[in-house]
Design a protein around this motif. Structure first.
Motif, PDB file in Angstrom:
ATOM      1  N   MET A   1     -34.704  50.105  -6.923  1.00  0.00           N
ATOM      2  CA  MET A   1     -34.820  51.104  -5.879  1.00  0.00           C
ATOM      3  C   MET A   1     -33.654  51.022  -4.927  1.00  0.00           C
ATOM      4  O   MET A   1     -33.300  49.967  -4.454  1.00  0.00           O
ATOM      5  CB  MET A   1     -36.095  50.782  -5.130  1.00  0.00           C
ATOM      6  N   TYR A   8     -40.718  57.515  -2.338  1.00  0.00           N
ATOM      7  CA  TYR A   8     -40.770  57.648  -3.786  1.00  0.00           C
ATOM      8  C   TYR A   8     -41.965  58.476  -4.188  1.00  0.00           C
ATOM      9  O   TYR A   8     -43.068  58.274  -3.661  1.00  0.00           O
ATOM     10  CB  TYR A   8     -40.832  56.258  -4.419  1.00  0.00           C
ATOM     11  N   PRO A   9     -41.759  59.418  -5.118  1.00  0.00           N
ATOM     12  CA  PRO A   9     -42.870  60.296  -5.488  1.00  0.00           C
ATOM     13  C   PRO A   9     -43.927  59.586  -6.318  1.00  0.00           C
ATOM     14  O   PRO A   9     -43.649  58.584  -6.976  1.00  0.00           O
ATOM     15  CB  PRO A   9     -42.183  61.404  -6.292  1.00  0.00           C
ATOM     16  N   GLY A  10     -45.125  60.135  -6.319  1.00  0.00           N
ATOM     17  CA  GLY A  10     -46.227  59.562  -7.074  1.00  0.00           C
ATOM     18  C   GLY A  10     -47.469  59.545  -6.205  1.00  0.00           C
ATOM     19  O   GLY A  10     -47.440  59.042  -5.086  1.00  0.00           O
ATOM     20  N   ARG A  12     -51.220  58.239  -6.228  1.00  0.00           N
ATOM     21  CA  ARG A  12     -52.130  57.375  -6.965  1.00  0.00           C
ATOM     22  C   ARG A  12     -53.545  57.918  -6.919  1.00  0.00           C
ATOM     23  O   ARG A  12     -54.014  58.343  -5.864  1.00  0.00           O
ATOM     24  CB  ARG A  12     -52.101  55.971  -6.358  1.00  0.00           C
TER      25      ARG A  12
ATOM     26  N   LEU B  14     -36.507  57.230  -9.581  1.00  0.00           N
ATOM     27  CA  LEU B  14     -37.676  56.474 -10.037  1.00  0.00           C
ATOM     28  C   LEU B  14     -38.901  56.940  -9.259  1.00  0.00           C
ATOM     29  O   LEU B  14     -38.815  57.173  -8.059  1.00  0.00           O
ATOM     30  CB  LEU B  14     -37.430  54.985  -9.784  1.00  0.00           C
ATOM     31  N   THR B  15     -40.024  57.063  -9.954  1.00  0.00           N
ATOM     32  CA  THR B  15     -41.283  57.352  -9.258  1.00  0.00           C
ATOM     33  C   THR B  15     -42.018  56.049  -8.999  1.00  0.00           C
ATOM     34  O   THR B  15     -41.613  54.985  -9.485  1.00  0.00           O
ATOM     35  CB  THR B  15     -42.217  58.243 -10.101  1.00  0.00           C
ATOM     36  N   LEU B  16     -43.108  56.132  -8.262  1.00  0.00           N
ATOM     37  CA  LEU B  16     -44.007  54.987  -8.180  1.00  0.00           C
ATOM     38  C   LEU B  16     -44.512  54.665  -9.583  1.00  0.00           C
ATOM     39  O   LEU B  16     -44.632  55.546 -10.430  1.00  0.00           O
ATOM     40  CB  LEU B  16     -45.213  55.317  -7.289  1.00  0.00           C
ATOM     41  N   ARG B  18     -47.918  53.278 -11.228  1.00  0.00           N
ATOM     42  CA  ARG B  18     -49.320  53.012 -10.878  1.00  0.00           C
ATOM     43  C   ARG B  18     -50.179  53.090 -12.138  1.00  0.00           C
ATOM     44  O   ARG B  18     -49.810  53.729 -13.115  1.00  0.00           O
ATOM     45  CB  ARG B  18     -49.841  54.049  -9.863  1.00  0.00           C
ATOM     46  N   PRO B 181     -40.339  48.967  -3.746  1.00  0.00           N
ATOM     47  CA  PRO B 181     -41.273  49.964  -3.191  1.00  0.00           C
ATOM     48  C   PRO B 181     -42.095  50.719  -4.239  1.00  0.00           C
ATOM     49  O   PRO B 181     -43.071  51.370  -3.877  1.00  0.00           O
ATOM     50  CB  PRO B 181     -40.347  50.938  -2.444  1.00  0.00           C
ATOM     51  N   CYS B 182     -41.716  50.631  -5.523  1.00  0.00           N
ATOM     52  CA  CYS B 182     -42.480  51.338  -6.551  1.00  0.00           C
ATOM     53  C   CYS B 182     -43.478  50.435  -7.267  1.00  0.00           C
ATOM     54  O   CYS B 182     -44.181  50.876  -8.175  1.00  0.00           O
ATOM     55  CB  CYS B 182     -41.531  51.942  -7.578  1.00  0.00           C
TER      56      CYS B 182
END
Lengths: 173, 388
Positions: A1, A8-10, A12, B14-16, B18, B181-182
């Motif tokens: 990162m 950051y996208p996403g 949950r 980059l995305t998370l 999960r 952070p991801c």
């Protein structure tokens, strides 16, 4: 990162919420079946298992006696030179002890799994199978084992015609 | 230098990661792609070709997954291909992007890796059963974890390695991931925690394993001419290597991954690397299990066979050690959306070499880094060497 990137996208979600339909979803269950012809080499191998024997093929160029058998040598890239019976005994090359099933669910009786180098084949020619008639904590690398076959009338021409391999105890030698 | 053109990475996204993300695979691919383009200061119209990496269709239950994901990768009406080499995909996809540009055919290539493992019930592990030999292995009920446990045990037996030594990798990587952070499974754990965790398939215990994940990663590749126009600090792809062994894995000694060594030698030869431990400043070997980091350090010739556990114990592989390994936190800490996980490693080396890794930055102004992924039936190695 990269420190230059601040967020950051996403988004949950909980897996349980998805399975219980608490978030919008669509589900589908496949309804297909497959039947594979076993092929030239494996058909003979399976027929021999039905007879209670393990068969290999050999290549005269590299000198390897190969289990599982194949019709072409992948090293020399030529047809193999013939078939050869090998023993139904071998040596444990490596083993593991599974406490979970294929769908990751837990099972009570652990399954002992091993790569067994087959006697009569070239060194390191192993097959995958199970080990039985022993507590998993007593299994050792290099242990000699022997196939335990299903009764002839129960054999169908499958790798499961061998129920498992069991240790060859000294008193049985 | 092979190839006609030198190729640089000029942006990464980059995305998370999960266990379960609400976004579809296509939406995740878009997010990572857009971030990579923004980082490169480029528009989609600057992109001449697109390569997608994504692992088994069985996870998603979506056939033609490459085609399905194309829109999210910005590929509409562009030259596009999906590549797939199992777990090796995440590092192999940038390699495929490299030859698009190195060949001279394109000046730019957008490389996108996506995985969504959460759609498969009751567990994505079950989708893996279709990879096994349908005649010999599947009737036995073979699972993925069986075969990795067989490999781990053989490796331990051959070199007399203790589980305590291997557990240190999980401790290190999950701790490194605290600064990512991801990350999905960042944690401060101890060796005892690993050794006391549930036995899945001896010698593999729960904390030896990376999680299943959703996520995406992307990289923008450019020819030297374009790279020098868009950035002052390009990171060069100086070495590429890939290699496969037979699927008849019961006929080889699992203690050592020859195919990884062959892939590494190919990449090092191209990059002019003669002494890998001395010339490589950091590495991101594939670590879906803790023992795999050690196995792959050896395959990557970063140490002698059987020596990786000792280097880990001595702290050499810590983020501030002499040879930092998986400073990102790896798959064990950041997560393991298969293809995206390998690409995350390439992103990490890119950010490390640009000095942008923030709290994860390895000291010593690193100049050369290696990322590697591994896949199929314990038979595939993909290796990339990056330099600034």
């Amino acid at each position: 990162m990269s420190e230059k990137i601040k967020s950051y996208p996403g988004f949950r979600i909980k897996t349980a919420d998805l399975r219980e339909g608490k978030v919008p979803f669509e589900a589908w269950r496949p309804r297909v079946r497959y039947a594979w012809s076993a092929g030239i080499a494996m058909s003979r191998f399976l027929e021999e298992l039905k007879n209670g024997r393990i068969i290999a093929t050999y290549c005269n160029k590299c000198g390897r006696i190969m289990v599982p058998p194949r019709v072409f040598c992948e090293q020399c890239f030529k047809p193999v030179d013939g078939w050869k019976y090998v023993k139904d005994t071998g040596t444990i090359n490596t083993y593991s002890v599974s406490f979970i099933a294929g769908d990751a669910s837990r099972i009570k009786e652990p399954i002992i799994v091993a790569v067994i180098d087959i006697d009569g084949a070239s060194p390191g020619m192993g097959i995958l199978h199970k080990i039985g008639e022993i507590n998993w904590k007593e299994v050792k690398f290099g242990m000699k084992v022997k196939a335990v076959w299903k009764p002839p009338e129960e054999r169908v021409g499958s790798i499961t015609d061998i129920k498992y391999f069991k240790p060859i105890r000294e008193e049985t030698l | 230098m092979f190839g006609k053109k030198r190729v640089a990475i000029v942006g990464a996204g980059l995305t998370l990661f999960r266990r379960n993300l609400k976004e579809t695979g296509k939406e995740l691919a878009y997010e990572a792609s857009k971030m990579a383009l923004d980082a490169a200061g480029m528009e989609l119209s600057d992109i001449q070709s697109v390569v997608m990496g994504t692992a088994p269709d069985a996870f998603d239950g979506v056939h033609m997954k490459g085609e399905y994901l194309a829109d999210g990768a910005g590929a509409r009406n562009k030259p596009y291909v999906r590549v797939y080499v199992g777990g090796g995909t995440g590092v192999f996809t940038p390699l495929a992007g490299w030859w698009h540009v190195a060949s001279g055919q394109f000046d730019t290539c957008l490389v996108v890796c996506e995985e969504k493992m959460s759609s498969c019930f009751p567990h994505p592990a079950y989708a893996f059963t279709t990879i096994f030999d349908n005649i010999l292995a599947r009737p036995l009920g073979t699972t993925l974890i069986w075969i990795f446990a067989l490999e781990m045990h053989r490796y331990m037996h051959k070199h007399n390695i203790k589980k305590e030594q291997i557990a240190r990798v999980a401790v290190k990587n999950k701790r490194n991931a605290l600064d990512h952070p991801c990350a999905q499974l960042a944690a401060n754990i101890t060796v005892e925690d690993v050794l006391n965790s549930e036995i899945m398939c001896w010698p593999v215990q729960r904390l030896d394993i990376s999680p299943t994940s959703d996520g995406a990663a992307a990289l923008v590749l450019a020819s030297e001419d374009v790279a020098k126009k868009v950035t002052d600090n390009p990171v060069w792809i100086d070495g590429v290597g890939w290699c496969i062994d037979s699927t008849i894995w019961t006929n080889r000694d699992l203690y050592y991954p020859d195919y990884v060594e062959y892939a590494a030698r190919m990449a090092y030869k191209m990059a002019g690397i003669k002494n890998p431990p001395k010339e490589i400043d950091l590495a991101e070997p594939y670590d879906p299990f803790d023992y795999k980091e050690l196995h792959h350090m050896e395959g990557l010739l970063l140490c002698r066979k059987g020596e990786a556990p000792k280097l880990t114990e001595e702290g050499v592989t810590a983020r501030d050690g002499d040879l930092p390994i998986c400073p990102s936190g790896g798959l064990l800490g950041v997560g393991n959306p298969i293809a995206a996980a390998g690409a995350m490693k390439v992103c990490e080396v890119f950010w490390q070499l640009r000095g942008e890794a923030g709290k994860r930055q390895v000291p010593g102004d690193p100049r050369t880094g290696v990322a590697q992924a591994w896949g199929d039936l314990m038979q595939y190695g993909s290796v990339i060497v990056l330099r600034r």
